[in-house]
Motif scaffolding. Sequence first.
Motif, PDB file in Angstrom:
ATOM      1  N   SER A   9       0.856  -1.196   0.000  1.00 49.08           N
ATOM      2  CA  SER A   9       0.000   0.000   0.000  1.00 49.08           C
ATOM      3  C   SER A   9       0.889   1.242   0.000  1.00 49.08           C
ATOM      4  CB  SER A   9      -0.916  -0.002   1.241  1.00 49.08           C
ATOM      5  OG  SER A   9      -1.760   1.134   1.246  1.00 49.08           O
ATOM      6  N   PRO A  10       1.366   1.675  -1.168  1.00 48.33           N
ATOM      7  CA  PRO A  10       2.389   2.733  -1.209  1.00 48.33           C
ATOM      8  C   PRO A  10       1.910   4.144  -0.858  1.00 48.33           C
ATOM      9  CG  PRO A  10       2.427   1.377  -3.205  1.00 48.33           C
ATOM     10  CD  PRO A  10       1.168   1.062  -2.480  1.00 48.33           C
ATOM     11  N   HIS A  11       0.717   4.560  -1.312  1.00 51.45           N
ATOM     12  CA  HIS A  11       0.388   5.984  -1.261  1.00 51.45           C
ATOM     13  C   HIS A  11      -0.103   6.430   0.123  1.00 51.45           C
ATOM     14  CE1 HIS A  11      -3.782   4.482  -1.989  1.00 51.45           C
ATOM     15  NE2 HIS A  11      -4.085   5.500  -1.217  1.00 51.45           N
ATOM     16  N   GLY A  12      -0.166   7.759   0.281  1.00 48.51           N
ATOM     17  CA  GLY A  12      -0.690   8.341   1.514  1.00 48.51           C
ATOM     18  C   GLY A  12       0.283   8.229   2.675  1.00 48.51           C
ATOM     19  N   VAL A  71      -7.136   1.854   7.695  1.00 56.07           N
ATOM     20  CA  VAL A  71      -7.885   1.153   8.746  1.00 56.07           C
ATOM     21  C   VAL A  71      -8.143  -0.289   8.325  1.00 56.07           C
ATOM     22  CG1 VAL A  71     -10.050   1.092  10.030  1.00 56.07           C
ATOM     23  CG2 VAL A  71      -8.954   3.292   9.554  1.00 56.07           C
ATOM     24  N   TYR A  72      -8.589  -0.447   7.070  1.00 51.70           N
ATOM     25  CA  TYR A  72      -8.903  -1.781   6.539  1.00 51.70           C
ATOM     26  C   TYR A  72      -7.696  -2.699   6.633  1.00 51.70           C
ATOM     27  CZ  TYR A  72     -10.108  -5.281   2.934  1.00 51.70           C
ATOM     28  OH  TYR A  72     -10.352  -6.447   2.254  1.00 51.70           O
ATOM     29  N   ILE A  73      -6.533  -2.209   6.176  1.00 47.72           N
ATOM     30  CA  ILE A  73      -5.344  -3.057   6.135  1.00 47.72           C
ATOM     31  C   ILE A  73      -4.879  -3.421   7.541  1.00 47.72           C
ATOM     32  CG2 ILE A  73      -2.901  -3.131   5.489  1.00 47.72           C
ATOM     33  CD1 ILE A  73      -3.650  -1.419   3.034  1.00 47.72           C
ATOM     34  N   LEU A  74      -4.836  -2.455   8.455  1.00 49.16           N
ATOM     35  CA  LEU A  74      -4.386  -2.747   9.816  1.00 49.16           C
ATOM     36  C   LEU A  74      -5.333  -3.728  10.505  1.00 49.16           C
ATOM     37  CD1 LEU A  74      -3.208   0.801  10.958  1.00 49.16           C
ATOM     38  CD2 LEU A  74      -1.763  -1.176  10.425  1.00 49.16           C
ATOM     39  N   VAL A  89       4.146  -8.563   6.514  1.00 50.60           N
ATOM     40  CA  VAL A  89       4.847  -7.297   6.322  1.00 50.60           C
ATOM     41  C   VAL A  89       3.990  -6.399   5.446  1.00 50.60           C
ATOM     42  CG1 VAL A  89       6.899  -6.162   5.398  1.00 50.60           C
ATOM     43  CG2 VAL A  89       7.114  -8.365   6.570  1.00 50.60           C
ATOM     44  N   VAL A  90       3.653  -5.224   5.961  1.00 53.37           N
ATOM     45  CA  VAL A  90       2.938  -4.218   5.173  1.00 53.37           C
ATOM     46  C   VAL A  90       3.983  -3.286   4.575  1.00 53.37           C
ATOM     47  CG1 VAL A  90       1.252  -2.347   5.196  1.00 53.37           C
ATOM     48  CG2 VAL A  90       0.916  -4.343   6.671  1.00 53.37           C
ATOM     49  N   GLY A  98      -1.916  -6.774  -3.083  1.00 56.08           N
ATOM     50  CA  GLY A  98      -1.872  -5.373  -3.474  1.00 56.08           C
ATOM     51  C   GLY A  98      -3.118  -4.642  -3.007  1.00 56.08           C
ATOM     52  N   ASN A  99      -2.980  -3.342  -2.802  1.00 61.31           N
ATOM     53  CA  ASN A  99      -4.105  -2.510  -2.394  1.00 61.31           C
ATOM     54  C   ASN A  99      -4.141  -1.247  -3.237  1.00 61.31           C
ATOM     55  OD1 ASN A  99      -5.303  -3.585   0.422  1.00 61.31           O
ATOM     56  ND2 ASN A  99      -3.114  -4.012   0.324  1.00 61.31           N
ATOM     57  N   TYR A 100      -5.302  -0.937  -3.767  1.00 64.18           N
ATOM     58  CA  TYR A 100      -5.535   0.223  -4.630  1.00 64.18           C
ATOM     59  C   TYR A 100      -4.683   0.079  -5.893  1.00 64.18           C
ATOM     60  CZ  TYR A 100      -6.474   5.081  -5.976  1.00 64.18           C
ATOM     61  OH  TYR A 100      -6.857   6.196  -6.649  1.00 64.18           O
ATOM     62  N   THR A 101      -4.804   1.031  -6.802  1.00 67.33           N
ATOM     63  CA  THR A 101      -4.154   0.918  -8.105  1.00 67.33           C
ATOM     64  C   THR A 101      -2.645   0.818  -7.990  1.00 67.33           C
ATOM     65  OG1 THR A 101      -5.953   2.179  -9.138  1.00 67.33           O
ATOM     66  CG2 THR A 101      -3.875   2.028 -10.343  1.00 67.33           C
ATOM     67  N   ASP A 102      -2.033   1.714  -7.231  1.00 70.30           N
ATOM     68  CA  ASP A 102      -0.575   1.712  -7.152  1.00 70.30           C
ATOM     69  C   ASP A 102      -0.055   0.446  -6.486  1.00 70.30           C
ATOM     70  OD1 ASP A 102      -1.666   2.498  -4.734  1.00 70.30           O
ATOM     71  OD2 ASP A 102      -0.166   4.029  -4.307  1.00 70.30           O
ATOM     72  N   GLY A 103      -0.713   0.024  -5.405  1.00 67.39           N
ATOM     73  CA  GLY A 103      -0.296  -1.190  -4.715  1.00 67.39           C
ATOM     74  C   GLY A 103      -0.500  -2.435  -5.558  1.00 67.39           C
ATOM     75  N   ASN A 104      -1.576  -2.473  -6.330  1.00 64.62           N
ATOM     76  CA  ASN A 104      -1.833  -3.626  -7.186  1.00 64.62           C
ATOM     77  C   ASN A 104      -0.833  -3.712  -8.333  1.00 64.62           C
ATOM     78  OD1 ASN A 104      -4.025  -4.643  -5.740  1.00 64.62           O
ATOM     79  ND2 ASN A 104      -5.468  -3.304  -6.774  1.00 64.62           N
ATOM     80  N   LEU A 105      -0.440  -2.564  -8.878  1.00 68.26           N
ATOM     81  CA  LEU A 105       0.572  -2.577  -9.933  1.00 68.26           C
ATOM     82  C   LEU A 105       1.915  -3.041  -9.377  1.00 68.26           C
ATOM     83  CD1 LEU A 105       1.343  -2.014 -12.865  1.00 68.26           C
ATOM     84  CD2 LEU A 105       1.850   0.349 -12.197  1.00 68.26           C
TER      85      LEU A 105
END
Length: 783
Positions: free
Chosen positions: A298-301, A319-322, A348-349, A426-433
């Motif tokens: 989950s790279p962004h933010g 929140v979802y990931i944690l 590992v996140v 992966g999470n969201y567009t950037d994480g999935n890529l």
Amino acid sequence: MGGLLNGIMDGIATQAGALPRMTSMNKKIQGSLDDHRNENLRILSKLTAKRKALMQPHEVIDELNKAAEESGSLKIMDGPLARVFSLCQEAIVLAPWVGLALRPRPGLWEYMRINVEEMIVEELTTSEYLSFKECLADENRCNDLYVLELDIEPFNVGFPRMTRPQSIGNGVQFLNRHLSSRLFRDADSMEPLVEFMRVHKYKDQTLLLNESITNVVRLRPALIKAEEYLIKLPNDQPLKDFYSKLQELGLERGWGDTAGRVLEMIHLLLDLLQAPDPDILEKFLARIPIVFSVAIISPHGYFGQSNVLGMPDTGGQVVYILDQVRAMEKEMLKNIKLQGLDIEPQIVVVTRLIPNANGTTCNQRIEQIEGTKHSRILRVPFRNENGILHNWISRFDVYPFLENFVYDVAQELTVELPGKPDFIIGNYTDGNLVASLLCHQLGVTQCNIAHALEKTKYPDSDIYWKKFEEKYHFSCQFTADLIAMNQADFIITSTYQEIAGSEDTVGQYESHVAFSLPGLYRVVNGIDVFDPKFNIVSPGADTIVYFSFTEKDRRLTDLHDKIEKLLYDPEQTAEHIGSLKDRNKPILFSMARLDKVKNISGLVEMFAKNPRLRELVNLVVVAGNIQKEKSKDREEMAEIDKMHNLMKEYELDGDFRWLCAQTDRVLNGELYRYIADSHGAFVQPALYEGFGLTVIEAMTCGLPTFATCHGGPKEIVVSDVSGFHIDPFHPESASKIIVDFFERCTKEKDYWTKLSDGGLERIRTKHAHLTHGECSVSCLSKH
């Protein structure tokens, strides 16, 4: 395709037939045009009067109803043509033509256009329809013969797919049924499963079967001998007492921690060998030890555990990931113990390290995740030819940094674990890529979680992508989404809506079936929503933080002074503005990021324009920054201006309170409950919402909830039972639903409690937090 089940599928060569094309509607439409020529001409001419337009479904229906009423042709709106338009998800007006994208059922599409002057209908292929649509963006490139077309369908021809819309999102169940139906196709059909069990290891530790079991012929008698031995032992006899005997028979660790558990798994496999059954297969696969290490991307933010919520690009996904990590670790620890193994799971996140962290921990390389023993955050910086990037950047601007990020993450992750993870999520567009590139590089199974696909949130963002490019870079985003969703071995979604929408709305993934970025490429088959890679796992709220207002012994009353100051302090500050003069009125509450799609400003405008609603309730919103100069987000700045203008124009002071984003989850949980004490309600007014975690949080705390009908909340809320659906595109009717609720509450003293209890029951049965952890690990194991 990686993973156990997919590996077995590869071993028993499958072939799926194509879904037959639905009967064309052309004849029905043409017949209606011929039978009521004058009336249809009057109505359809209202559309072509626009000359050139792209219309959303609600705009089409509103325009046709208005035209029928003005022309006195209301009966037409009950006929075949009206029924066809009710299936329309998009209308393209290029006079004299009106193009229609029709969706008879989720995942099934037909395209056509009507010549309003000649009253004729033409059926269109997907490519022809997109070519017609591209004329909206650039008439000079209409019918361009040299367009890059992407068709993903041929790559999936050899893999089984579902055919019924009702089955979408139940991929694991479908594959279990499909696999079990083929296990006894011939004498060798069980060999792939046995081969997997024979070679399966954790690092250098052999699991399940040792080298003495080479095929099904040798496995069956070994299982029978083990059964005869174990049945004489007490069920609670620990593995260490009889492990050497299992080894003699060819069985290694991984069958269970007690004689009873080992015997249960042996019985499941013997039953499968005798007569394959999908339910037995699912239970057996869930028992196989598969998941020991997971990387979550989950790279962004600002990804952290405190003081981050409400910061740019930082909200429900964190929140979802944690919550997911805590639930997954708990479930992994339980499963590993029950499997008779002494292995410490690792989660590992992976996120971005931000040197200028603005008071957060986002500049720390490693951070242990609270409430876990074996999970941590690993932060890796963005870099380019100029070195490390020190400041936050928008999620829309990250793409130039991702390739270097993948290279750096691959190096650090394999050291941190150590070795390769079993799964990468992966999470969201950037994480999935990033997950796609990492999985390709490391040879690891990939799972995607979209959270929100921006294409659905921003209507017309594909056809007019060039207008959005400087601000949002949708060309990168949509391309990344397309790559990641097709590269993924499986995809976890929160709701059916996320995949395939509903009868009258298009799903987030479904919107990628066919679309065009004029001048760049055209997608005629982008994703198949009937693919069994899709699996629904609905998340829940953290029950340590979010619980019912009625649990008095758990209430955090020490926070009430702080909450009352937030709500009622007359001083106007950077943290709160506006005032609530009548503290006896219930509070209508909302909390979200301050951006266009979340539609907080739309909620404020809806409230401002309804005098009766202002009489009945106070409005409190928690959203973004209040002062424009404190924001770094371009879209938020525009929304801040709009909020201040609404407050002035409608003189909202006295009825309205605006709180800046609150980063303390514990405080937010008690704020929900404090508002429930006053018999208030929660409203989620988004133009589109992928899932709606705040809806879950509010209902978990006992607040009756009004939630958008566009997206995931439509599945969470059962209207008039656990809350209400509202349409943000029709704010007058939405505000009337809210008014009707509070008026009824004044007349029926138990009505508020009825809706509150209904919400709590819905959460208990459908969105329990532990259930989400169990389902996540189960879904990982079976792939």
